[in-house]
Design an enzyme around this catalytic site. Structure first.
Site, mmCIF file in Angstrom:
data_model
loop_
_atom_site.group_PDB
_atom_site.id
_atom_site.type_symbol
_atom_site.label_atom_id
_atom_site.label_comp_id
_atom_site.label_asym_id
_atom_site.label_seq_id
_atom_site.Cartn_x
_atom_site.Cartn_y
_atom_site.Cartn_z
ATOM 1 N N GLY A 7 2.840 5.377 4.016
ATOM 2 C CA GLY A 7 2.137 4.108 3.748
ATOM 3 C C GLY A 7 2.985 3.115 2.982
ATOM 4 O O GLY A 7 2.463 2.256 2.268
ATOM 5 N N GLY A 8 4.303 3.188 3.164
ATOM 6 C CA GLY A 8 5.221 2.338 2.399
ATOM 7 C C GLY A 8 5.328 0.904 2.888
ATOM 8 O O GLY A 8 6.029 0.101 2.274
ATOM 9 N N ALA A 9 4.651 0.573 3.999
ATOM 10 C CA ALA A 9 4.726 -0.817 4.476
ATOM 11 C C ALA A 9 3.550 -1.656 3.980
ATOM 12 O O ALA A 9 3.413 -2.823 4.332
ATOM 13 C CB ALA A 9 4.785 -0.848 6.004
ATOM 14 N N GLY A 10 2.685 -1.057 3.169
ATOM 15 C CA GLY A 10 1.549 -1.797 2.619
ATOM 16 C C GLY A 10 1.937 -2.497 1.326
ATOM 17 O O GLY A 10 3.121 -2.586 0.964
ATOM 18 N N PHE A 11 0.936 -2.969 0.631
ATOM 19 C CA PHE A 11 1.150 -3.750 -0.592
ATOM 20 C C PHE A 11 1.880 -2.936 -1.680
ATOM 21 O O PHE A 11 3.005 -3.264 -2.078
ATOM 22 C CB PHE A 11 -0.225 -4.251 -1.057
ATOM 23 C CG PHE A 11 -0.315 -4.728 -2.476
ATOM 24 C CD1 PHE A 11 0.613 -5.625 -2.989
ATOM 25 C CD2 PHE A 11 -1.360 -4.305 -3.293
ATOM 26 C CE1 PHE A 11 0.510 -6.084 -4.307
ATOM 27 C CE2 PHE A 11 -1.471 -4.754 -4.596
ATOM 28 C CZ PHE A 11 -0.532 -5.636 -5.111
ATOM 29 N N ILE A 12 1.261 -1.865 -2.145
ATOM 30 C CA ILE A 12 1.863 -1.146 -3.283
ATOM 31 C C ILE A 12 3.088 -0.352 -2.827
ATOM 32 O O ILE A 12 4.121 -0.338 -3.499
ATOM 33 C CB ILE A 12 0.836 -0.216 -3.967
ATOM 34 C CG1 ILE A 12 -0.441 -0.991 -4.318
ATOM 35 C CG2 ILE A 12 1.436 0.405 -5.230
ATOM 36 C CD1 ILE A 12 -1.563 -0.141 -4.893
ATOM 37 N N GLY A 13 2.970 0.274 -1.649
ATOM 38 C CA GLY A 13 4.080 1.097 -1.145
ATOM 39 C C GLY A 13 5.364 0.291 -1.001
ATOM 40 O O GLY A 13 6.451 0.765 -1.352
ATOM 41 N N THR A 123 -7.153 6.260 -7.158
ATOM 42 C CA THR A 123 -7.775 5.038 -7.692
ATOM 43 C C THR A 123 -8.806 5.352 -8.775
ATOM 44 O O THR A 123 -9.443 6.416 -8.737
ATOM 45 C CB THR A 123 -8.454 4.284 -6.530
ATOM 46 O OG1 THR A 123 -9.359 3.319 -7.058
ATOM 47 C CG2 THR A 123 -9.267 5.198 -5.624
ATOM 48 N N ASP A 124 -9.017 4.388 -9.664
ATOM 49 C CA ASP A 124 -10.058 4.579 -10.682
ATOM 50 C C ASP A 124 -11.454 4.555 -10.062
ATOM 51 O O ASP A 124 -12.430 4.977 -10.688
ATOM 52 C CB ASP A 124 -9.934 3.516 -11.797
ATOM 53 C CG ASP A 124 -10.084 2.069 -11.317
ATOM 54 O OD1 ASP A 124 -10.254 1.843 -10.105
ATOM 55 O OD2 ASP A 124 -10.037 1.159 -12.180
ATOM 56 N N GLU A 125 -11.555 4.064 -8.812
ATOM 57 C CA GLU A 125 -12.875 3.989 -8.152
ATOM 58 C C GLU A 125 -13.504 5.361 -7.946
ATOM 59 O O GLU A 125 -14.710 5.455 -7.724
ATOM 60 C CB GLU A 125 -12.758 3.314 -6.783
ATOM 61 C CG GLU A 125 -12.521 1.847 -6.853
ATOM 62 C CD GLU A 125 -13.028 1.097 -5.624
ATOM 63 O OE1 GLU A 125 -13.871 1.611 -4.884
ATOM 64 O OE2 GLU A 125 -12.555 -0.027 -5.428
ATOM 65 N N TYR A 148 -15.183 4.148 0.864
ATOM 66 C CA TYR A 148 -13.749 4.175 0.522
ATOM 67 C C TYR A 148 -13.498 5.120 -0.652
ATOM 68 O O TYR A 148 -12.668 6.026 -0.573
ATOM 69 C CB TYR A 148 -13.251 2.763 0.177
ATOM 70 C CG TYR A 148 -11.974 2.761 -0.639
ATOM 71 C CD1 TYR A 148 -10.765 3.126 -0.058
ATOM 72 C CD2 TYR A 148 -11.970 2.428 -2.006
ATOM 73 C CE1 TYR A 148 -9.584 3.158 -0.806
ATOM 74 C CE2 TYR A 148 -10.803 2.449 -2.753
ATOM 75 C CZ TYR A 148 -9.616 2.815 -2.144
ATOM 76 O OH TYR A 148 -8.454 2.855 -2.893
ATOM 77 N N LYS A 152 -11.399 8.701 -1.002
ATOM 78 C CA LYS A 152 -10.283 8.913 -1.940
ATOM 79 C C LYS A 152 -10.578 10.088 -2.872
ATOM 80 O O LYS A 152 -9.683 10.871 -3.197
ATOM 81 C CB LYS A 152 -10.022 7.646 -2.761
ATOM 82 C CG LYS A 152 -9.467 6.467 -1.988
ATOM 83 C CD LYS A 152 -8.082 6.714 -1.415
ATOM 84 C CE LYS A 152 -6.971 6.706 -2.448
ATOM 85 N NZ LYS A 152 -5.628 6.860 -1.817
#
Ligand code: NAD
Ligand code: DAU
Length: 345
Positions: A7-13, A123-125, A148, A152
Protein backbone atom coordinates in the site's frame (compact mmCIF):
# COMPACT_ATOMS: atom_id res chain seq x y z
CA UNK A 1 17.59 -4.23 5.13
CA UNK A 2 14.84 -5.07 2.66
CA UNK A 3 11.38 -3.64 3.29
CA UNK A 4 8.23 -4.89 1.62
CA UNK A 5 5.81 -1.99 1.85
CA UNK A 6 2.21 -2.94 1.04
CA UNK A 7 0.00 0.00 0.00
CA UNK A 8 2.96 2.32 -0.55
CA UNK A 9 1.30 4.31 -3.35
CA UNK A 10 -1.31 5.81 -1.02
CA UNK A 11 -1.11 8.89 1.16
CA UNK A 12 0.84 7.67 4.20
CA UNK A 13 2.70 4.85 2.43
CA UNK A 14 4.18 7.19 -0.19
CA UNK A 15 5.31 9.69 2.46
CA UNK A 16 6.84 6.80 4.41
CA UNK A 17 8.77 5.47 1.41
CA UNK A 18 10.12 8.93 0.60
CA UNK A 19 11.26 9.38 4.24
CA UNK A 20 12.99 6.03 4.39
CA UNK A 21 14.74 6.05 1.04
CA UNK A 22 17.24 8.50 2.50
CA UNK A 23 18.40 5.78 4.88
CA UNK A 24 20.10 2.55 3.92
CA UNK A 25 17.07 0.43 3.02
CA UNK A 26 15.82 -1.27 -0.10
CA UNK A 27 12.09 -0.89 -0.61
CA UNK A 28 9.63 -2.87 -2.68
CA UNK A 29 6.27 -1.13 -2.92
CA UNK A 30 3.44 -3.63 -3.54
CA UNK A 31 0.23 -1.78 -4.34
CA UNK A 32 -2.99 -2.56 -6.19
CA UNK A 33 -3.40 1.07 -7.30
CA UNK A 34 -7.01 1.38 -6.25
CA UNK A 35 -8.66 4.80 -6.63
CA UNK A 36 -6.47 5.92 -3.68
CA UNK A 37 -3.17 4.59 -5.02
CA UNK A 38 -1.32 7.01 -7.26
CA UNK A 39 2.14 6.57 -8.75
CA UNK A 40 2.39 10.36 -9.08
CA UNK A 41 2.83 10.31 -5.29
CA UNK A 42 6.24 8.73 -5.87
CA UNK A 43 7.20 10.20 -9.24
CA UNK A 44 10.26 11.94 -7.79
CA UNK A 45 11.81 8.72 -6.49
CA UNK A 46 10.70 6.15 -9.07
CA UNK A 47 14.23 5.86 -10.49
CA UNK A 48 15.95 5.50 -7.11
CA UNK A 49 18.10 2.34 -7.22
CA UNK A 50 16.79 1.25 -3.81
CA UNK A 51 13.15 1.41 -4.89
CA UNK A 52 10.99 -1.04 -6.88
CA UNK A 53 7.28 -0.93 -7.59
CA UNK A 54 5.16 -4.03 -8.19
CA UNK A 55 1.48 -3.66 -9.01
CA UNK A 56 -0.49 -6.28 -7.12
CA UNK A 57 -3.30 -7.09 -4.75
CA UNK A 58 -2.59 -8.35 -1.23
CA UNK A 59 -5.67 -10.57 -1.67
CA UNK A 60 -3.85 -12.37 -4.50
CA UNK A 61 -1.66 -14.81 -2.57
CA UNK A 62 0.00 -16.30 -5.66
CA UNK A 63 1.48 -12.99 -6.82
CA UNK A 64 2.37 -11.99 -3.29
CA UNK A 65 4.18 -15.32 -2.83
CA UNK A 66 6.33 -14.67 -5.89
CA UNK A 67 7.27 -11.28 -4.46
CA UNK A 68 8.25 -12.78 -1.08
CA UNK A 69 10.24 -15.48 -2.86
CA UNK A 70 12.18 -13.08 -5.06
CA UNK A 71 12.55 -10.00 -2.84
CA UNK A 72 13.08 -11.86 0.46
CA UNK A 73 12.00 -9.03 2.77
CA UNK A 74 13.41 -8.58 6.26
CA UNK A 75 10.58 -6.24 7.22
CA UNK A 76 6.95 -6.07 6.08
CA UNK A 77 5.03 -2.83 6.63
CA UNK A 78 1.33 -3.03 5.88
CA UNK A 79 -0.36 0.20 4.81
CA UNK A 80 -2.59 -1.50 2.23
CA UNK A 81 -6.21 -0.89 3.10
CA UNK A 82 -9.47 0.62 2.11
CA UNK A 83 -9.16 3.66 4.36
CA UNK A 84 -12.25 5.86 4.08
CA UNK A 85 -15.09 5.54 6.60
CA UNK A 86 -17.78 7.04 4.31
CA UNK A 87 -17.01 4.52 1.57
CA UNK A 88 -17.29 1.68 4.10
CA UNK A 89 -20.77 2.96 4.97
CA UNK A 90 -21.77 2.93 1.29
CA UNK A 91 -20.35 -0.60 0.75
CA UNK A 92 -17.99 -2.55 3.00
CA UNK A 93 -17.16 -5.52 0.72
CA UNK A 94 -13.69 -4.33 -0.33
CA UNK A 95 -12.90 -3.38 3.28
CA UNK A 96 -13.49 -6.93 4.45
CA UNK A 97 -11.44 -8.40 1.60
CA UNK A 98 -8.41 -6.12 1.69
CA UNK A 99 -8.25 -5.09 5.32
CA UNK A 100 -8.87 -8.54 6.77
CA UNK A 101 -8.21 -11.28 4.19
CA UNK A 102 -5.39 -9.29 2.55
CA UNK A 103 -3.67 -8.70 5.90
CA UNK A 104 -4.01 -12.41 6.60
CA UNK A 105 -2.19 -13.25 3.35
CA UNK A 106 0.68 -10.97 4.37
CA UNK A 107 0.85 -12.61 7.80
CA UNK A 108 0.76 -16.13 6.38
CA UNK A 109 3.56 -15.45 3.89
CA UNK A 110 5.61 -13.55 6.46
CA UNK A 111 5.47 -16.64 8.65
CA UNK A 112 6.27 -19.01 5.77
CA UNK A 113 9.28 -17.02 4.55
CA UNK A 114 10.52 -15.81 7.95
CA UNK A 115 10.91 -12.07 8.51
CA UNK A 116 12.44 -9.92 11.26
CA UNK A 117 9.45 -7.65 11.75
CA UNK A 118 5.84 -7.24 10.62
CA UNK A 119 4.43 -3.77 11.18
CA UNK A 120 0.67 -3.31 10.97
CA UNK A 121 -0.37 0.29 10.31
CA UNK A 122 -3.53 0.62 12.35
CA UNK A 123 -5.76 3.37 13.62
CA UNK A 124 -7.11 4.91 16.81
CA UNK A 125 -10.60 4.26 15.38
CA UNK A 126 -10.39 0.65 16.57
CA UNK A 127 -11.02 1.93 20.11
CA UNK A 128 -14.37 3.46 19.19
CA UNK A 129 -15.65 6.81 20.38
CA UNK A 130 -14.73 8.82 23.49
CA UNK A 131 -16.90 11.09 25.63
CA UNK A 132 -15.75 14.56 26.66
CA UNK A 133 -12.94 13.24 28.86
CA UNK A 134 -10.21 10.61 28.71
CA UNK A 135 -7.79 9.27 26.11
CA UNK A 136 -7.24 6.02 24.24
CA UNK A 137 -4.40 4.04 25.78
CA UNK A 138 -3.03 0.76 24.43
CA UNK A 139 -5.20 -1.01 27.08
CA UNK A 140 -8.47 0.60 25.96
CA UNK A 141 -10.73 -2.26 24.78
CA UNK A 142 -11.39 -2.48 21.06
CA UNK A 143 -14.84 -1.12 20.24
CA UNK A 144 -14.99 -0.28 16.53
CA UNK A 145 -18.27 1.29 15.45
CA UNK A 146 -18.20 1.50 11.63
CA UNK A 147 -17.36 -1.11 8.98
CA UNK A 148 -13.94 0.47 8.27
CA UNK A 149 -12.82 0.46 11.89
CA UNK A 150 -14.33 -3.00 12.43
CA UNK A 151 -12.22 -4.32 9.55
CA UNK A 152 -9.09 -2.65 10.96
CA UNK A 153 -9.77 -4.02 14.45
CA UNK A 154 -10.25 -7.49 12.95
CA UNK A 155 -6.88 -7.17 11.23
CA UNK A 156 -5.23 -6.07 14.51
CA UNK A 157 -6.62 -9.10 16.32
CA UNK A 158 -5.37 -11.40 13.54
CA UNK A 159 -1.94 -9.77 13.63
CA UNK A 160 -1.75 -10.24 17.40
CA UNK A 161 -2.85 -13.87 17.06
CA UNK A 162 0.06 -14.60 14.69
CA UNK A 163 2.42 -13.28 17.35
CA UNK A 164 0.92 -15.29 20.21
CA UNK A 165 0.26 -18.51 18.30
CA UNK A 166 3.15 -18.62 15.85
CA UNK A 167 5.71 -16.28 17.38
CA UNK A 168 5.66 -13.98 14.33
CA UNK A 169 7.52 -10.77 15.30
CA UNK A 170 4.68 -8.28 14.89
CA UNK A 171 4.19 -4.72 16.11
CA UNK A 172 1.07 -2.58 15.72
CA UNK A 173 1.02 1.22 15.45
CA UNK A 174 -2.35 2.89 16.09
CA UNK A 175 -2.38 6.46 14.83
CA UNK A 176 -4.89 9.31 14.83
CA UNK A 177 -5.99 11.46 11.87
CA UNK A 178 -3.13 12.19 9.47
CA UNK A 179 -2.87 15.23 7.22
CA UNK A 180 -0.21 16.48 4.82
CA UNK A 181 0.81 16.26 1.16
CA UNK A 182 -0.61 13.61 -1.20
CA UNK A 183 -3.79 12.95 0.82
CA UNK A 184 -6.74 11.93 -1.36
CA UNK A 185 -9.45 14.66 -1.41
CA UNK A 186 -12.19 12.45 0.06
CA UNK A 187 -10.72 13.24 3.53
CA UNK A 188 -11.74 16.37 5.47
CA UNK A 189 -8.57 18.50 5.19
CA UNK A 190 -7.78 18.17 1.45
CA UNK A 191 -11.50 18.26 0.65
CA UNK A 192 -11.86 21.58 2.46
CA UNK A 193 -8.72 23.09 0.88
CA UNK A 194 -9.87 22.13 -2.61
CA UNK A 195 -13.46 23.28 -2.08
CA UNK A 196 -12.12 26.64 -0.87
CA UNK A 197 -10.15 26.92 -4.10
CA UNK A 198 -13.23 26.07 -6.16
CA UNK A 199 -15.22 28.64 -4.16
CA UNK A 200 -17.78 25.87 -3.58
CA UNK A 201 -19.74 24.61 -0.57
CA UNK A 202 -17.77 22.91 2.22
CA UNK A 203 -19.77 20.02 3.70
CA UNK A 204 -19.53 19.68 7.49
CA UNK A 205 -21.28 16.66 8.99
CA UNK A 206 -23.83 17.18 11.76
CA UNK A 207 -23.06 19.99 14.21
CA UNK A 208 -19.35 20.08 13.33
CA UNK A 209 -18.42 19.47 16.96
CA UNK A 210 -16.93 16.00 16.50
CA UNK A 211 -13.31 15.94 17.57
CA UNK A 212 -10.33 14.38 15.83
CA UNK A 213 -6.72 14.18 17.01
CA UNK A 214 -4.53 15.44 14.14
CA UNK A 215 -0.95 14.47 13.35
CA UNK A 216 1.24 15.45 10.43
CA UNK A 217 1.93 12.47 8.19
CA UNK A 218 5.72 12.89 8.53
CA UNK A 219 5.47 12.61 12.32
CA UNK A 220 3.52 9.39 11.81
CA UNK A 221 6.18 8.09 9.39
CA UNK A 222 8.95 8.84 11.90
CA UNK A 223 6.97 6.99 14.57
CA UNK A 224 6.68 3.95 12.29
CA UNK A 225 10.42 4.09 11.68
CA UNK A 226 11.01 4.12 15.47
CA UNK A 227 8.67 1.13 15.80
CA UNK A 228 10.59 -0.77 13.13
CA UNK A 229 13.95 0.03 14.75
CA UNK A 230 13.06 -0.32 18.42
CA UNK A 231 9.47 -1.54 18.85
CA UNK A 232 9.05 -4.61 21.05
CA UNK A 233 7.57 -7.71 19.43
CA UNK A 234 3.90 -8.27 20.19
CA UNK A 235 3.35 -4.70 21.38
CA UNK A 236 0.89 -2.01 20.36
CA UNK A 237 2.00 1.65 20.22
CA UNK A 238 -0.49 4.50 20.07
CA UNK A 239 0.75 7.35 17.88
CA UNK A 240 -0.60 10.85 18.38
CA UNK A 241 0.44 14.47 18.61
CA UNK A 242 -2.09 15.61 21.22
CA UNK A 243 -3.70 18.00 18.72
CA UNK A 244 -7.41 17.58 19.30
CA UNK A 245 -9.68 19.85 17.30
CA UNK A 246 -13.38 20.20 16.57
CA UNK A 247 -14.12 19.67 12.87
CA UNK A 248 -15.65 23.11 12.52
CA UNK A 249 -12.47 24.69 13.89
CA UNK A 250 -10.34 22.70 11.46
CA UNK A 251 -12.53 23.89 8.59
CA UNK A 252 -12.40 27.53 9.75
CA UNK A 253 -8.59 27.38 10.11
CA UNK A 254 -8.31 26.07 6.55
CA UNK A 255 -10.63 28.76 5.18
CA UNK A 256 -8.59 31.47 6.87
CA UNK A 257 -5.28 29.97 5.62
CA UNK A 258 -6.41 29.59 2.00
CA UNK A 259 -8.10 33.02 1.97
CA UNK A 260 -4.81 34.56 3.16
CA UNK A 261 -2.81 32.79 0.45
CA UNK A 262 -5.28 33.36 -2.41
CA UNK A 263 -6.81 36.80 -1.73
CA UNK A 264 -8.08 37.13 -5.31
CA UNK A 265 -10.69 34.39 -4.69
CA UNK A 266 -13.92 34.79 -2.74
CA UNK A 267 -13.09 32.43 0.11
CA UNK A 268 -15.06 32.78 3.34
CA UNK A 269 -16.88 30.95 6.12
CA UNK A 270 -20.07 31.49 4.11
CA UNK A 271 -18.98 28.44 2.12
CA UNK A 272 -19.59 26.18 5.15
CA UNK A 273 -22.65 24.00 4.73
CA UNK A 274 -23.81 21.79 7.61
CA UNK A 275 -25.15 18.56 6.15
CA UNK A 276 -26.82 15.41 7.46
CA UNK A 277 -24.45 13.56 9.76
CA UNK A 278 -22.32 10.52 8.95
CA UNK A 279 -24.11 7.37 10.16
CA UNK A 280 -22.65 6.15 13.46
CA UNK A 281 -20.34 9.19 13.53
CA UNK A 282 -17.74 8.72 16.30
CA UNK A 283 -17.83 11.81 18.51
CA UNK A 284 -14.28 12.13 19.75
CA UNK A 285 -10.88 10.53 19.19
CA UNK A 286 -7.94 11.40 21.44
CA UNK A 287 -4.82 9.33 21.79
CA UNK A 288 -2.43 9.03 24.68
CA UNK A 289 1.00 8.59 23.04
CA UNK A 290 2.97 8.32 26.34
CA UNK A 291 4.14 4.77 25.67
CA UNK A 292 5.90 5.47 22.35
CA UNK A 293 7.29 8.76 23.70
CA UNK A 294 8.75 7.11 26.82
CA UNK A 295 9.89 3.77 25.46
CA UNK A 296 10.94 4.55 21.88
CA UNK A 297 11.99 8.19 22.43
CA UNK A 298 9.81 9.39 19.54
CA UNK A 299 8.04 12.69 19.68
CA UNK A 300 5.99 14.69 17.18
CA UNK A 301 7.78 17.71 15.69
CA UNK A 302 5.17 19.49 13.57
CA UNK A 303 2.50 21.72 15.11
CA UNK A 304 -0.95 21.80 13.49
CA UNK A 305 -0.54 25.47 12.60
CA UNK A 306 2.79 24.95 10.83
CA UNK A 307 1.70 21.65 9.23
CA UNK A 308 -1.55 23.09 7.93
CA UNK A 309 0.21 26.10 6.39
CA UNK A 310 2.65 23.77 4.54
CA UNK A 311 -0.18 21.44 3.50
CA UNK A 312 -2.21 24.28 2.01
CA UNK A 313 0.91 25.42 0.10
CA UNK A 314 1.42 21.90 -1.22
CA UNK A 315 -2.13 21.66 -2.63
CA UNK A 316 -1.85 25.13 -4.16
CA UNK A 317 1.50 24.29 -5.74
CA UNK A 318 0.46 20.94 -7.22
CA UNK A 319 -2.49 21.55 -9.56
CA UNK A 320 -1.57 18.65 -11.87
CA UNK A 321 -1.70 16.19 -8.96
CA UNK A 322 -5.06 17.65 -7.92
CA UNK A 323 -6.33 17.31 -11.50
CA UNK A 324 -5.25 13.65 -11.59
CA UNK A 325 -7.35 12.75 -8.54
CA UNK A 326 -10.44 14.80 -9.36
CA UNK A 327 -11.48 12.27 -11.98
CA UNK A 328 -14.76 10.64 -13.01
CA UNK A 329 -14.54 7.88 -10.44
CA UNK A 330 -14.06 10.45 -7.68
CA UNK A 331 -17.04 12.46 -8.91
CA UNK A 332 -19.18 9.27 -8.88
CA UNK A 333 -18.20 8.61 -5.27
CA UNK A 334 -18.79 12.26 -4.36
CA UNK A 335 -22.30 12.14 -5.77
CA UNK A 336 -23.09 8.87 -3.98
CA UNK A 337 -21.89 10.21 -0.64
CA UNK A 338 -23.14 13.79 -0.72
CA UNK A 339 -26.04 14.23 -3.13
CA UNK A 340 -28.69 12.68 -0.87
CA UNK A 341 -27.54 14.35 2.34
CA UNK A 342 -30.01 16.88 3.67
CA UNK A 343 -28.61 20.35 4.24
CA UNK A 344 -29.08 21.30 7.91
CA UNK A 345 -27.82 24.87 7.87
P1 NAD B 1 -4.93 5.49 1.29
O1 NAD B 1 -6.34 5.11 1.01
O2 NAD B 1 -4.43 6.81 0.86
O3 NAD B 1 -3.94 4.41 0.63
C1 NAD B 1 -4.19 3.03 0.66
C2 NAD B 1 -3.24 2.37 -0.33
O4 NAD B 1 -3.46 0.95 -0.26
C3 NAD B 1 -3.48 2.79 -1.78
O5 NAD B 1 -2.26 3.03 -2.42
C4 NAD B 1 -4.17 1.59 -2.39
O6 NAD B 1 -3.95 1.44 -3.78
C5 NAD B 1 -3.56 0.45 -1.59
N1 NAD B 1 -4.40 -0.75 -1.57
C6 NAD B 1 -5.73 -0.81 -1.28
N2 NAD B 1 -6.17 -2.08 -1.40
C7 NAD B 1 -5.08 -2.82 -1.74
C8 NAD B 1 -4.89 -4.20 -2.00
N3 NAD B 1 -5.91 -5.07 -1.94
N4 NAD B 1 -3.67 -4.64 -2.31
C9 NAD B 1 -2.61 -3.76 -2.40
N5 NAD B 1 -2.74 -2.45 -2.19
C10 NAD B 1 -3.96 -1.98 -1.86
O7 NAD B 1 -4.74 5.27 2.83
P2 NAD B 1 -3.82 6.04 3.88
O8 NAD B 1 -4.59 7.17 4.42
O9 NAD B 1 -2.48 6.24 3.30
O10 NAD B 1 -3.75 4.93 5.02
C11 NAD B 1 -2.74 3.93 5.00
C12 NAD B 1 -2.96 3.00 6.18
O11 NAD B 1 -2.91 3.75 7.38
C13 NAD B 1 -4.31 2.31 6.18
O12 NAD B 1 -4.11 1.00 6.63
C14 NAD B 1 -5.14 3.09 7.17
O13 NAD B 1 -6.09 2.27 7.78
C15 NAD B 1 -4.07 3.53 8.16
N6 NAD B 1 -4.35 4.79 8.88
C16 NAD B 1 -4.70 5.91 8.17
C17 NAD B 1 -4.87 7.11 8.87
C18 NAD B 1 -5.25 8.39 8.15
O14 NAD B 1 -5.55 9.38 8.81
N7 NAD B 1 -5.22 8.44 6.83
C19 NAD B 1 -4.70 7.14 10.26
C20 NAD B 1 -4.37 5.97 10.94
C21 NAD B 1 -4.17 4.81 10.22
O1 DAU C 1 -8.54 8.42 13.22
C1 DAU C 1 -7.82 7.80 12.20
C2 DAU C 1 -8.68 7.70 10.96
O2 DAU C 1 -8.76 9.03 10.42
C3 DAU C 1 -8.10 6.75 9.91
O3 DAU C 1 -8.11 5.45 10.41
C4 DAU C 1 -8.90 6.81 8.61
O4 DAU C 1 -8.27 6.02 7.61
C5 DAU C 1 -8.96 8.25 8.14
O5 DAU C 1 -9.79 8.33 6.99
C6 DAU C 1 -9.49 9.16 9.24
O6 DAU C 1 -10.90 8.86 9.49
P1 DAU C 1 -11.98 10.02 9.72
O7 DAU C 1 -13.30 9.47 9.38
O8 DAU C 1 -11.79 10.65 11.04
O9 DAU C 1 -11.47 11.06 8.59
P2 DAU C 1 -12.28 12.02 7.59
O10 DAU C 1 -11.29 12.95 6.98
O11 DAU C 1 -13.16 11.26 6.68
O12 DAU C 1 -13.21 12.85 8.58
C7 DAU C 1 -12.66 13.65 9.61
C8 DAU C 1 -13.83 14.26 10.37
O13 DAU C 1 -14.49 15.21 9.50
C9 DAU C 1 -14.90 13.26 10.75
O14 DAU C 1 -15.44 13.61 12.03
C10 DAU C 1 -15.96 13.41 9.68
C11 DAU C 1 -15.86 14.87 9.30
N1 DAU C 1 -16.19 15.17 7.89
C12 DAU C 1 -15.57 14.45 6.91
C13 DAU C 1 -15.86 14.68 5.59
C14 DAU C 1 -15.20 13.85 4.51
C15 DAU C 1 -17.07 16.20 7.57
O15 DAU C 1 -17.60 16.87 8.47
N2 DAU C 1 -17.34 16.42 6.26
C16 DAU C 1 -16.80 15.70 5.25
O16 DAU C 1 -17.14 15.96 4.06
Amino acid sequence: MRYLVAGGAGFIGSNFIRCLLDSDVEILNFDKLTYAGNLLNLADIEKNKNYTFVKGDICDRKTLKKVFNKFKPDVVVNFAAESHVDRSILDADEFIKTNIAGTHNLLKLSLEYGIDKFVQVSTDEVYGSLGKKGFFTEDTPLNPRNPYSASKASADVLVKSYSVTHGLPVVIGRCGNNYGPYQFPEKLIPLTILHCMKEGKIPVYGDGLNIRDWIHVLDHCRALDAIIQKGKTGEVYNIGAKQEMKNIDVVKSIISEVAKKVPEKKISERQICFVEDRKGHDRRYATDPSKIIKTLKWKPKISFKEGLCETVDWYLENPSWVKSVFNKSYMRYYKANYSKRKVIA
